[in-house]
Design a protein around this motif. Structure first.
Motif, PDB file in Angstrom:
ATOM      1  N   CYS A   1     -24.732  33.410 -14.941  1.00 42.77           N
ATOM      2  CA  CYS A   1     -24.144  32.067 -14.990  1.00 42.77           C
ATOM      3  C   CYS A   1     -24.776  31.143 -13.944  1.00 42.77           C
TER       4      CYS A   1
ATOM      5  N   TYR B   1     -27.885  36.365 -22.090  1.00 40.86           N
ATOM      6  CA  TYR B   1     -26.570  36.951 -21.811  1.00 40.86           C
ATOM      7  C   TYR B   1     -26.364  38.214 -22.634  1.00 40.86           C
TER       8      TYR B   1
ATOM      9  N   SER C   1     -28.428  30.289 -14.973  1.00 40.75           N
ATOM     10  CA  SER C   1     -28.400  29.387 -16.135  1.00 40.75           C
ATOM     11  C   SER C   1     -27.988  27.982 -15.719  1.00 40.75           C
TER      12      SER C   1
ATOM     13  N   PHE D   1     -30.502  31.138 -23.251  1.00 39.04           N
ATOM     14  CA  PHE D   1     -29.399  31.531 -22.370  1.00 39.04           C
ATOM     15  C   PHE D   1     -28.453  32.478 -23.096  1.00 39.04           C
TER      16      PHE D   1
ATOM     17  N   VAL E   1     -25.164  24.142 -21.589  1.00 40.66           N
ATOM     18  CA  VAL E   1     -25.400  25.301 -20.718  1.00 40.66           C
ATOM     19  C   VAL E   1     -24.611  25.139 -19.420  1.00 40.66           C
TER      20      VAL E   1
ATOM     21  N   SER F   1     -21.582  27.562 -18.313  1.00 38.91           N
ATOM     22  CA  SER F   1     -21.720  28.307 -17.055  1.00 38.91           C
ATOM     23  C   SER F   1     -20.532  28.062 -16.135  1.00 38.91           C
TER      24      SER F   1
ATOM     25  N   SER G   1     -30.953  26.320 -13.890  1.00 38.73           N
ATOM     26  CA  SER G   1     -32.032  25.963 -14.821  1.00 38.73           C
ATOM     27  C   SER G   1     -31.662  24.750 -15.662  1.00 38.73           C
TER      28      SER G   1
END
Length: 236
Positions: free
Chosen positions: A100, A44, A103, A40, A197, A201, A106
């Motif tokens: 965001c 980014y 992510s 992630f 994460v 996010s 996921s």
């Protein structure tokens, strides 16, 4: 070429190179270590690379536009420059918002499917290096951008600040995971990666929203100015 333009272009070039390095490092090592949060972070940076290239192209065009015959043309108007800068910031905001959102989805899926194991020792080293690198890049861009940076440099600086805090969140996740592994709650260590994460996010959802809001207001203002000028018969 003005001094301010040269400084802006050099900072954008530096930012682009840094994005490339962090993207390659994050995605490559993230896949190798099996860490979603490292991937992630690298993803980014990869998005940041594309956005920095776009910002560099926009800055170059604003300061040194080319005529259709290949010769140098007159500088574009302030209104057109403001329009391009606002569009760049709007695209940045929309892209970061999508990253965001993806992510978050996921990580949520991983959280409810048993978590994800990570090589905590290796990840800690990556986290420390990444935080230090992102923080150093942010410091360089924000310091040399000056007290009154252009809209593009301001967005670039915000982008690196976001990357720095994301990297810090990644590092905290690794520390929590490593700590849990040494306790009787070691089975919960697999949830540290997706949880960080999700938190990163959610926390950064406000950043793209603010960028989109400010750029949208600016674009609306420019549209109204252009519309008023056209009604008065004055070229925009």
């Amino acid at each position: 070429m003005s001094c301010e333009y040269a400084k802006e272009r050099n900072l954008l070039k530096f930012s682009t190179f840094a994005c490339f390095c962090f993207a390659a490092l994050g995605i490559g090592l993230g896949i190798w270590a099996g860490s979603m949060v490292i991937v992630f972070d690298g993803a980014y940076s990869l998005v940041g690379l594309a956005l920095s290239l776009m910002a560099l192209a926009a800055s170059t065009y604003i300061r040194n536009p080319k005529a259709k015959n290949g010769k140098e043309s007159k500088p574009i108007s302030e209104q057109k420059a403001a329009l391009i800068e606002s569009l760049v910031v709007l695209v940045k905001g929309l892209t970061v918002a999508v990253v965001c959102l993806i992510s978050f989805a996921s990580a949520l899926e991983a959280l409810f499917s048993g978590g994800r194991e990570v090589n905590a020792g290796f990840a800690l080293v990556f986290g420390i290096v990444n935080v230090a690198g992102c923080l150093a890049t942010y410091a360089v861009v924000s310091k040399h951008a000056g007290k009154r940076p252009s809209v593009i440099l301001k967005a670039e600086s915000s982008q690196w600040l976001m990357d720095t805090v994301i990297s810090a969140a990644v590092l905290v996740g690794f520390l929590v995971s490593a700590g849990l592994m040494m306790t009787s709650y070691s089975e919960y260590a697999v949830y540290a990666d997706p949880m960080m994460v999700i938190l990163a996010s959610v926390y950064f959802a406000t950043v793209p929203v603010k960028m989109i809001g400010e750029s949208s207001k600016k674009l609306m203002s420019l549209y109204q100015e252009s519309d008023n000028a056209n009604r008065r018969g004055v070229p925009a």
